[in-house]
Scaffold this motif. Structure first.
Motif, PDB file in Angstrom:
ATOM      1  N   LEU A 177      25.043  63.620  12.724  1.00  0.00           N
ATOM      2  CA  LEU A 177      24.446  62.700  11.766  1.00  0.00           C
ATOM      3  C   LEU A 177      23.547  63.450  10.770  1.00  0.00           C
ATOM      4  CD1 LEU A 177      23.890  59.816  10.788  1.00  0.00           C
ATOM      5  CD2 LEU A 177      22.037  59.690  12.506  1.00  0.00           C
ATOM      6  N   ILE A 178      22.839  64.442  11.269  1.00  0.00           N
ATOM      7  CA  ILE A 178      21.978  65.235  10.382  1.00  0.00           C
ATOM      8  C   ILE A 178      22.827  65.913   9.311  1.00  0.00           C
ATOM      9  CG2 ILE A 178      20.422  67.219  10.266  1.00  0.00           C
ATOM     10  CD1 ILE A 178      19.565  66.513  13.147  1.00  0.00           C
ATOM     11  N   ALA A 179      23.921  66.512   9.733  1.00  0.00           N
ATOM     12  CA  ALA A 179      24.812  67.170   8.763  1.00  0.00           C
ATOM     13  C   ALA A 179      25.423  66.151   7.807  1.00  0.00           C
ATOM     14  CB  ALA A 179      25.910  67.914   9.509  1.00  0.00           C
ATOM     15  N   ALA A 180      25.733  64.944   8.309  1.00  0.00           N
ATOM     16  CA  ALA A 180      26.333  63.916   7.460  1.00  0.00           C
ATOM     17  C   ALA A 180      25.374  63.442   6.381  1.00  0.00           C
ATOM     18  CB  ALA A 180      26.784  62.735   8.318  1.00  0.00           C
ATOM     19  N   ILE A 181      24.082  63.645   6.592  1.00  0.00           N
ATOM     20  CA  ILE A 181      23.091  63.296   5.568  1.00  0.00           C
ATOM     21  C   ILE A 181      22.903  64.459   4.589  1.00  0.00           C
ATOM     22  CG2 ILE A 181      20.666  62.744   5.161  1.00  0.00           C
ATOM     23  CD1 ILE A 181      20.682  61.288   7.871  1.00  0.00           C
ATOM     24  N   VAL A 182      22.832  65.677   5.116  1.00  0.00           N
ATOM     25  CA  VAL A 182      22.519  66.846   4.284  1.00  0.00           C
ATOM     26  C   VAL A 182      23.660  67.157   3.319  1.00  0.00           C
ATOM     27  CG1 VAL A 182      22.101  69.326   4.312  1.00  0.00           C
ATOM     28  CG2 VAL A 182      20.915  67.836   5.929  1.00  0.00           C
ATOM     29  N   PHE A 183      24.884  67.213   3.823  1.00  0.00           N
ATOM     30  CA  PHE A 183      26.002  67.654   2.978  1.00  0.00           C
ATOM     31  C   PHE A 183      26.286  66.703   1.805  1.00  0.00           C
ATOM     32  CE2 PHE A 183      27.715  69.883   7.007  1.00  0.00           C
ATOM     33  CZ  PHE A 183      26.821  70.922   6.816  1.00  0.00           C
ATOM     34  N   PRO A 184      26.370  65.401   2.019  1.00  0.00           N
ATOM     35  CA  PRO A 184      26.555  64.504   0.857  1.00  0.00           C
ATOM     36  C   PRO A 184      25.395  64.585  -0.140  1.00  0.00           C
ATOM     37  CG  PRO A 184      27.138  63.371   2.870  1.00  0.00           C
ATOM     38  CD  PRO A 184      26.469  64.645   3.275  1.00  0.00           C
ATOM     39  N   ALA A 185      24.163  64.774   0.371  1.00  0.00           N
ATOM     40  CA  ALA A 185      23.023  64.895  -0.537  1.00  0.00           C
ATOM     41  C   ALA A 185      23.197  66.109  -1.452  1.00  0.00           C
ATOM     42  CB  ALA A 185      21.721  65.008   0.257  1.00  0.00           C
ATOM     43  N   LEU A 186      23.683  67.191  -0.891  1.00  0.00           N
ATOM     44  CA  LEU A 186      23.953  68.371  -1.703  1.00  0.00           C
ATOM     45  C   LEU A 186      24.997  68.076  -2.774  1.00  0.00           C
ATOM     46  CD1 LEU A 186      24.019  71.267   0.933  1.00  0.00           C
ATOM     47  CD2 LEU A 186      22.462  71.064  -1.001  1.00  0.00           C
ATOM     48  N   ALA A 187      26.038  67.372  -2.406  1.00  0.00           N
ATOM     49  CA  ALA A 187      27.100  67.045  -3.367  1.00  0.00           C
ATOM     50  C   ALA A 187      26.567  66.175  -4.510  1.00  0.00           C
ATOM     51  CB  ALA A 187      28.247  66.335  -2.647  1.00  0.00           C
ATOM     52  N   VAL A 188      25.706  65.197  -4.166  1.00  0.00           N
ATOM     53  CA  VAL A 188      25.159  64.310  -5.205  1.00  0.00           C
ATOM     54  C   VAL A 188      24.267  65.092  -6.162  1.00  0.00           C
ATOM     55  CG1 VAL A 188      23.598  62.377  -5.612  1.00  0.00           C
ATOM     56  CG2 VAL A 188      25.317  62.230  -3.806  1.00  0.00           C
ATOM     57  N   ALA A 238      16.943  74.428  -0.504  1.00  0.00           N
ATOM     58  CA  ALA A 238      16.054  73.957   0.559  1.00  0.00           C
ATOM     59  C   ALA A 238      16.729  72.994   1.518  1.00  0.00           C
ATOM     60  CB  ALA A 238      14.815  73.287  -0.056  1.00  0.00           C
ATOM     61  N   LEU A 239      17.678  72.217   1.029  1.00  0.00           N
ATOM     62  CA  LEU A 239      18.272  71.185   1.880  1.00  0.00           C
ATOM     63  C   LEU A 239      18.867  71.743   3.180  1.00  0.00           C
ATOM     64  CD1 LEU A 239      19.942  68.460  -0.361  1.00  0.00           C
ATOM     65  CD2 LEU A 239      18.288  68.135   1.466  1.00  0.00           C
ATOM     66  N   PRO A 240      19.681  72.833   3.139  1.00  0.00           N
ATOM     67  CA  PRO A 240      20.189  73.354   4.416  1.00  0.00           C
ATOM     68  C   PRO A 240      19.081  73.816   5.355  1.00  0.00           C
ATOM     69  CG  PRO A 240      21.454  74.228   2.571  1.00  0.00           C
ATOM     70  CD  PRO A 240      20.262  73.549   1.994  1.00  0.00           C
ATOM     71  N   THR A 241      18.015  74.392   4.775  1.00  0.00           N
ATOM     72  CA  THR A 241      16.906  74.855   5.619  1.00  0.00           C
ATOM     73  C   THR A 241      16.187  73.674   6.261  1.00  0.00           C
ATOM     74  OG1 THR A 241      16.618  76.764   4.164  1.00  0.00           O
ATOM     75  CG2 THR A 241      14.789  76.223   5.625  1.00  0.00           C
ATOM     76  N   VAL A 242      15.914  72.649   5.450  1.00  0.00           N
ATOM     77  CA  VAL A 242      15.275  71.446   5.997  1.00  0.00           C
ATOM     78  C   VAL A 242      16.165  70.817   7.072  1.00  0.00           C
ATOM     79  CG1 VAL A 242      14.502  69.102   5.439  1.00  0.00           C
ATOM     80  CG2 VAL A 242      13.962  71.006   3.900  1.00  0.00           C
ATOM     81  N   GLY A 243      17.469  70.789   6.784  1.00  0.00           N
ATOM     82  CA  GLY A 243      18.394  70.245   7.783  1.00  0.00           C
ATOM     83  C   GLY A 243      18.368  71.038   9.076  1.00  0.00           C
ATOM     84  N   ALA A 244      18.274  72.386   8.945  1.00  0.00           N
ATOM     85  CA  ALA A 244      18.243  73.224  10.148  1.00  0.00           C
ATOM     86  C   ALA A 244      16.977  72.962  10.961  1.00  0.00           C
ATOM     87  CB  ALA A 244      18.337  74.698   9.737  1.00  0.00           C
ATOM     88  N   ILE A 245      15.836  72.766  10.287  1.00  0.00           N
ATOM     89  CA  ILE A 245      14.580  72.483  11.000  1.00  0.00           C
ATOM     90  C   ILE A 245      14.677  71.160  11.748  1.00  0.00           C
ATOM     91  CG2 ILE A 245      12.140  71.957  10.671  1.00  0.00           C
ATOM     92  CD1 ILE A 245      12.180  73.905   8.304  1.00  0.00           C
ATOM     93  N   VAL A 246      15.175  70.135  11.054  1.00  0.00           N
ATOM     94  CA  VAL A 246      15.335  68.835  11.711  1.00  0.00           C
ATOM     95  C   VAL A 246      16.302  68.951  12.884  1.00  0.00           C
ATOM     96  CG1 VAL A 246      16.141  66.463  11.394  1.00  0.00           C
ATOM     97  CG2 VAL A 246      14.800  67.579   9.591  1.00  0.00           C
ATOM     98  N   PRO A 282      27.050  79.976   2.125  1.00  0.00           N
ATOM     99  CA  PRO A 282      28.223  79.319   1.539  1.00  0.00           C
ATOM    100  C   PRO A 282      27.864  78.100   0.680  1.00  0.00           C
ATOM    101  CG  PRO A 282      28.668  79.888   3.810  1.00  0.00           C
ATOM    102  CD  PRO A 282      27.218  80.157   3.576  1.00  0.00           C
ATOM    103  N   LEU A 283      26.886  77.313   1.111  1.00  0.00           N
ATOM    104  CA  LEU A 283      26.499  76.156   0.313  1.00  0.00           C
ATOM    105  C   LEU A 283      25.817  76.588  -0.981  1.00  0.00           C
ATOM    106  CD1 LEU A 283      25.237  73.710   3.077  1.00  0.00           C
ATOM    107  CD2 LEU A 283      27.324  73.540   1.714  1.00  0.00           C
ATOM    108  N   PHE A 284      25.098  77.698  -0.933  1.00  0.00           N
ATOM    109  CA  PHE A 284      24.528  78.237  -2.164  1.00  0.00           C
ATOM    110  C   PHE A 284      25.643  78.663  -3.115  1.00  0.00           C
ATOM    111  CE2 PHE A 284      23.176  81.885  -4.688  1.00  0.00           C
ATOM    112  CZ  PHE A 284      22.092  81.338  -5.367  1.00  0.00           C
ATOM    113  N   ILE A 285      26.712  79.275  -2.564  1.00  0.00           N
ATOM    114  CA  ILE A 285      27.847  79.683  -3.394  1.00  0.00           C
ATOM    115  C   ILE A 285      28.512  78.462  -4.012  1.00  0.00           C
ATOM    116  CG2 ILE A 285      30.100  80.795  -3.384  1.00  0.00           C
ATOM    117  CD1 ILE A 285      27.789  82.726  -3.126  1.00  0.00           C
ATOM    118  N   VAL A 286      28.621  77.385  -3.239  1.00  0.00           N
ATOM    119  CA  VAL A 286      29.179  76.156  -3.799  1.00  0.00           C
ATOM    120  C   VAL A 286      28.289  75.642  -4.925  1.00  0.00           C
ATOM    121  CG1 VAL A 286      29.706  73.743  -3.306  1.00  0.00           C
ATOM    122  CG2 VAL A 286      30.397  75.518  -1.706  1.00  0.00           C
TER     123      VAL A 286
END
Length: 584
Positions: free
Chosen positions: A170-181, A258-266, A298-302
């Motif tokens: 669920l955490i990943a399902a929140i982080v990844f779409p947020a990055l896309a938006v 920051a989003l992947p890092t915040v996601g990793a902390i959570v 990889p997300l930074f590359i995207v």
């Protein structure tokens, strides 16, 4: 739907597919390398989780040997290194080959487009298209394979996280779409500023080219401070636009980073709670945390891929505006056009009209020239003499009327045959920074004897022999080491070496003294079997012609011998002015 109305992702997709269709193998191998990296990344995360459960915290009786674990880590690392090498090497190959293709296409289009295209544009803008625009257009290809593979990595990560525990997924399902938006919003906002940056780059190139090209004028008139100010102003506008784009990047990139890092902390907090409850193993937590941390790059590359897409699309559209320009019929790929007859060519012009933009330069011009005839074109400045010769040479678009060479329509003559049969020599002689011999021969396949004969006919043999290295002397850029008259004679020899059947001289001997000019014209009559059109301002040249065509207002108002045309008041006044100009 026009390109400008399509969405940015759709336009970016078309850009990418142009490169993929042209160079599928490098792109495919790069993608395989990127997918190999995904496998190695997932393998590393799984391996660390397995080592945690089976080597680090497992009871000693159930613990796997460290040597086996180390061997597995080394194997995955080697596979990861090989996949990275494949991705980077072949993606760079695809990018550079795409740049080569687009630059070649631009060069050929520049050559094939009529002169009115070049008159409307500054050379600096054309250089910017071939340099910075092509480079920027392919920037989106750099992370392409990696960005595509990240989609697979995200899917695998979601599956692994769900297998570990649904809360982690669920955490990943929140982080990844947020990055896309966030990335989608950024690409929309940065499109227009990116287009303005590329326009400003072209503007700086234009100013630089003008200043360098007119260096002599700049120094003679003392315009150095003014030119420096022009460059400063153009550079300041470019700087401001780049800062504008930079501020946008500064607003969005921290969020993307920051989003992947915040996601990793959570994820660590939630995972620790799950481990404490016994709902997940420490290995599951290590696997999930490792995948999240490995996804950061990889997300930074995207993010970089999505950031570069608007700039690349805008740059390619600037290039495409040139590539999509329609060609004149004579510039299209050659077919089985009519073959011009041997010997001097006849010329028939019926109702010719030529425009420069909205201005009509030639307006219903009629002229017939017999094979082997020499016709002098006489007229006041701006009467259309140079435009007429350029149009017969195929350099201008025809707005109306027709031109025939010995019965063959000009637009139906294959360009190679036209260039071989028709030669035009301009008043402003352009020489390349090469030897005299190469400037004359231009790799036409002519023998040294042909080059020597052409130089002699142009009355250039004597001064060329006197140069330090003779015909092997390098004349410098634009022939700066030669005088104006010497440059004109070398340029004339360049036309004569082809043995043209229609020779047109656009005041091509204006920098030569009358004695040498008379020698040149006598040589041409003696050595060449050709038809000649000569723009003349000297009475001696006019009198040598078989016939004179008098131009005024974009039309030929009278033809005849020089003596016959003296009965026309305007003609008589014009040649009288020529006579007075010749008096020292």
């Amino acid at each position: 739907m026009s390109a400008s109305r399509d969405s940015m992702p759709r336009r970016g997709y078309r850009l990418i597919m142009r490169s993929v269709r042209a160079h599928p193998v490098p792109h495919l191998v790069a993608l395989l390398g990127a997918l190999g990296f995904v496998a190695a990344t997932v393998g590393t995360a799984w391996l660390l989780g397995w080592i945690t459960d089976n080597v680090i915290i497992a009871p000693e009786s159930e613990r796997t040997g460290p040597a086996a674990a180390a061997a597995m880590v080394i194997g995955v690392s080697v596979a990861s290194g090989i996949s990275v090498l494949m991705r980077r090497w072949f993606l760079a190959m695809a990018e550079l080959r795409t740049q080569r293709d687009w630059r070649r296409a631009l060069l050929h289009r520049y050559i094939d487009l009529p002169m009115d295209f070049h008159r409307e544009r500054d050379p600096g803008e054309l250089l910017a298209h071939a340099d910075s625009d092509v480079n920027t257009a392919t920037m989106v290809l750099k992370p392409l394979a990696f960005a595509v593979s990240v989609v697979v990595l995200v899917v695998v990560t979601m599956v692994a996280l769900f297998a570990a525990h649904p809360l982690l997924a669920l955490i990943a399902a929140i982080v990844f779409p947020a990055l896309a938006v966030i990335s989608r919003v950024y690409t929309r906002m940065v499109e227009a500023p990116s287009a303005e940056v590329q326009r400003r780059v072209g503007e700086v190139s234009e100013v630089a080219h003008e200043s360098f090209d007119g260096a002599v004028v700049v120094k003679t008139l003392g315009r150095e401070p003014i030119e420096v100010e022009r460059m400063r102003a153009a550079s300041a506008r470019l700087r401001d636009e780049r800062i504008r784009v930079g501020r946008m990047r500064a607003s969005f990139e921290p969020s993307i980073d920051a989003l992947p890092t915040v996601g990793a902390i959570v994820l660590l907090l939630v995972g620790a709670w799950l481990v404490g409850r016994g709902s997940a193993t420490p290995g599951d937590l290590v696997l999930a945390a490792t995948l999240f941390s490995l996804l950061a790059l990889p997300l930074f590359i995207v993010g970089f891929f999505l950031e570069e897409m608007p700039r690349s699309v805008v740059s390619l559209e600037r290039v495409d505006r040139v590539l999509d320009r329609p060609l004149e019929p004579s510039a299209e790929p050659e077919g089985n056009g009519p073959v011009l007859p041997p010997g001097p060519l006849g010329l028939q012009i019926d109702g010719l009209a030529v425009r420069y933009g909205s201005r009509l330069v030639l307006d219903g011009l009629w002229l017939a020239v017999s094979p082997g005839e020499t016709v002098a074109l006489v007229g006041a400045t701006g009467s259309g003499k140079s435009t007429l010769l350029e149009t017969v040479a195929g350099l201008n678009s025809v707005a109306g009327g027709s031109i025939q060479l010995s019965g063959a329509a000009l637009q139906d003559v294959p360009s190679r045959e036209l260039h071989s049969a028709v030669a035009l020599v301009f008043q402003e002689a352009f020489l390349f920074a090469d030897t005299v011999t190469e400037n004359v021969g231009l790799q036409w396949g002519r023998s040294p004897a042909d080059v020597t004969a052409a130089l002699d006919s142009a009355a250039a043999g004597a001064f060329v022999d006197a140069l330090p290295d003779g015909g092997s002397t390098v004349v410098g850029e634009r022939g700066v080491t030669l005088s104006g008259g010497q440059r004109q004679r070398v340029a004339l020899a360049r036309a004569l070496v082809r043995s043209p059947r229609l020779l047109m001289l656009d005041d091509a001997t204006s920098a030569v003294d009358p004695v040498v000019e008379g020698e040149i014209l006598a040589n041409l009559r003696r050595d060449l079997d050709t038809t000649m059109l000569v723009v003349a301002h000297r009475i001696s040249t006019i009198e040598l012609a078989d016939r004179v065509a008098y131009l005024a207002g974009g039309r030929i108002v009278a033809t005849g011998t020089h003596d016959e045309l003296l009965d026309i008041d305007d003609y008589r006044s014009l040649v009288s002015a020529y006579e007075q100009a010749e008096v020292p």
